[in-house]
Scaffold this motif. Structure first.
Motif, PDB file in Angstrom:
ATOM      1  N   ASP A   1      -4.545   2.159  -3.735  1.00 55.26           N
ATOM      2  CA  ASP A   1      -5.541   0.665  -2.865  1.00 55.26           C
ATOM      3  C   ASP A   1      -4.632   0.108  -4.312  1.00 55.26           C
ATOM      4  O   ASP A   1      -5.521   0.542  -5.321  1.00 55.26           O
ATOM      5  N   GLU A   2      -3.407  -0.655  -4.698  1.00 60.25           N
ATOM      6  CA  GLU A   2      -2.957  -0.602  -5.291  1.00 60.25           C
ATOM      7  C   GLU A   2      -2.740   0.070  -6.611  1.00 60.25           C
ATOM      8  O   GLU A   2      -3.127  -0.183  -7.600  1.00 60.25           O
ATOM      9  N   SER A   3      -2.578   1.166  -6.057  1.00 59.63           N
ATOM     10  CA  SER A   3      -2.343   2.511  -7.475  1.00 59.63           C
ATOM     11  C   SER A   3      -1.414   2.097  -7.946  1.00 59.63           C
ATOM     12  O   SER A   3      -1.379   2.979  -9.170  1.00 59.63           O
ATOM     13  N   THR A   4      -0.032   1.854  -7.917  1.00 61.18           N
ATOM     14  CA  THR A   4       1.395   1.401  -8.699  1.00 61.18           C
ATOM     15  C   THR A   4       1.293   0.177  -9.030  1.00 61.18           C
ATOM     16  O   THR A   4       2.300   0.013  -9.757  1.00 61.18           O
ATOM     17  N   ALA A   5       0.071  -0.491  -8.917  1.00 61.68           N
ATOM     18  CA  ALA A   5      -0.099  -1.553  -9.812  1.00 61.68           C
ATOM     19  C   ALA A   5       0.372  -1.918 -11.226  1.00 61.68           C
ATOM     20  O   ALA A   5       0.938  -3.165 -11.695  1.00 61.68           O
ATOM     21  N   MET A   6      -0.694  -1.429 -11.439  1.00 63.13           N
ATOM     22  CA  MET A   6      -0.765  -0.847 -13.580  1.00 63.13           C
ATOM     23  C   MET A   6       0.965  -0.624 -13.714  1.00 63.13           C
ATOM     24  O   MET A   6       0.632  -0.259 -14.995  1.00 63.13           O
TER      25      MET A   6
END
Length: 285
Positions: free
Chosen positions: A170-175
């Motif tokens: 769940d958006e695991s690369t966003a940061m």
């Protein structure tokens, strides 16, 4: 192929917040079926419902209407909760929120220990999971000293140690920075390719979805587009109407085409894009 996850008229409404704000409908009768062993990217602007959908896939959230099935198990059945979460593991946006131990291998062992897995089996699972994500040499390291991409790979290893059949990111690369994103994507593609683990990638990075088997675009809690990445990304105007942009390569081809150049829109990689442009300007078919 067998079905990993299926939704039937899935609806979810967030309750009203204090202060008089009205209830918020996040999902509206979503009908979706994800095949076992596939790699699916789910896209959408903020508020489209993609993360809410992801949280239904291992019962972090339960439907307010309709049903979610995980290999035939109803996620709303409390008696099946542990089995649902064993089959579908989740990796969230911030790895620091998932890391619970002061040593990498102890963190990876945390979930199997809570499942009551025997010690000898835990040792095997931890070693296997760290090797799968390329972090075996960091087994005795402190997680807080790792890079963002490395932390996320440890979080993925913690999920793998539960031996799931599906991983939802769940958006695991966003940061993460570009290097960290590539580390994580390489890891999950390897798990999908070599171990047959179903992968559901929730992302707002169009380029991350290019290598998926299937791209699903969410909008206002419903499925707006569903198909191969090539087919979905070629619908540039429809994507723009949803507040999204196609990958840079497709956007370039679209701009050339809008200027009267006969060029296809299904070239996604840089190499394919370059070839398409060369052929268009040389008159080749």
């Amino acid at each position: 192929m067998a079905t990993m996850i299926k939704t039937e008229k899935l609806t979810f409404t967030y309750p009203a917040e204090e202060g008089g704000r009205q209830e918020s409908s996040a999902l509206r009768e979503v009908e979706l079926e994800i095949e076992k062993g596939s790699f699916v990217a789910i896209l959408g602007h903020n508020g489209s419902g993609k993360s809410t959908l992801a949280k239904h896939m291992n019962a972090v959230l339960l439907p307010t209407g309709g049903t979610v099935w995980v290999e035939g198990l109803d996620t709303a059945d409390p008696a099946l909760l542990l089995e649902v979460r064993r089959r579908v593991g989740m990796v969230f946006q911030n790895p620091d929120n998932q890391i619970v131990a002061n040593v990498v291998e102890e963190d990876v062992a945390f979930a199997p220990e809570n499942l009551g897995v025997p010690s000898a089996e835990i040792r095997k699972r931890v070693d296997d999971a760290l090797e799968a994500v390329g972090m075996e040499e960091y087994a005795r390291h402190a997680p807080h000293l790792l890079s963002g991409g490395q932390k996320q790979r440890v979080a993925i290893a913690g999920v793998i140690a539960m031996e799931p059949e599906c991983i939802v990111l769940d958006e695991s690369t966003a940061m993460l920075d570009p290097v960290g994103r590539r580390e994580v994507l390489t890891t999950v593609h390897k798990l999908n390719r070599e171990r047959g683990i179903t992968v559901v990638l929730i992302t707002h990075h169009m380029n991350e979805a290019m290598e998926a088997d299937r791209a699903i675009v969410m909008n206002h809690g419903q499925v707006a587009m569903d198909g191969t990445p090539r087919a979905v990304f070629a619908r540039v105007e429809e994507l723009r109407a949803l507040g999204l942009a196609a990958p840079d390569t497709v956007e370039l081809l679209y701009e050339l085409r809008s200027r009267g150049i006969d060029i296809p829109l299904d070239a996604m990689t840089v190499e394919e894009c370059a070839d398409a442009i060369c052929h268009a300007f040389s008159g080749e078919k």
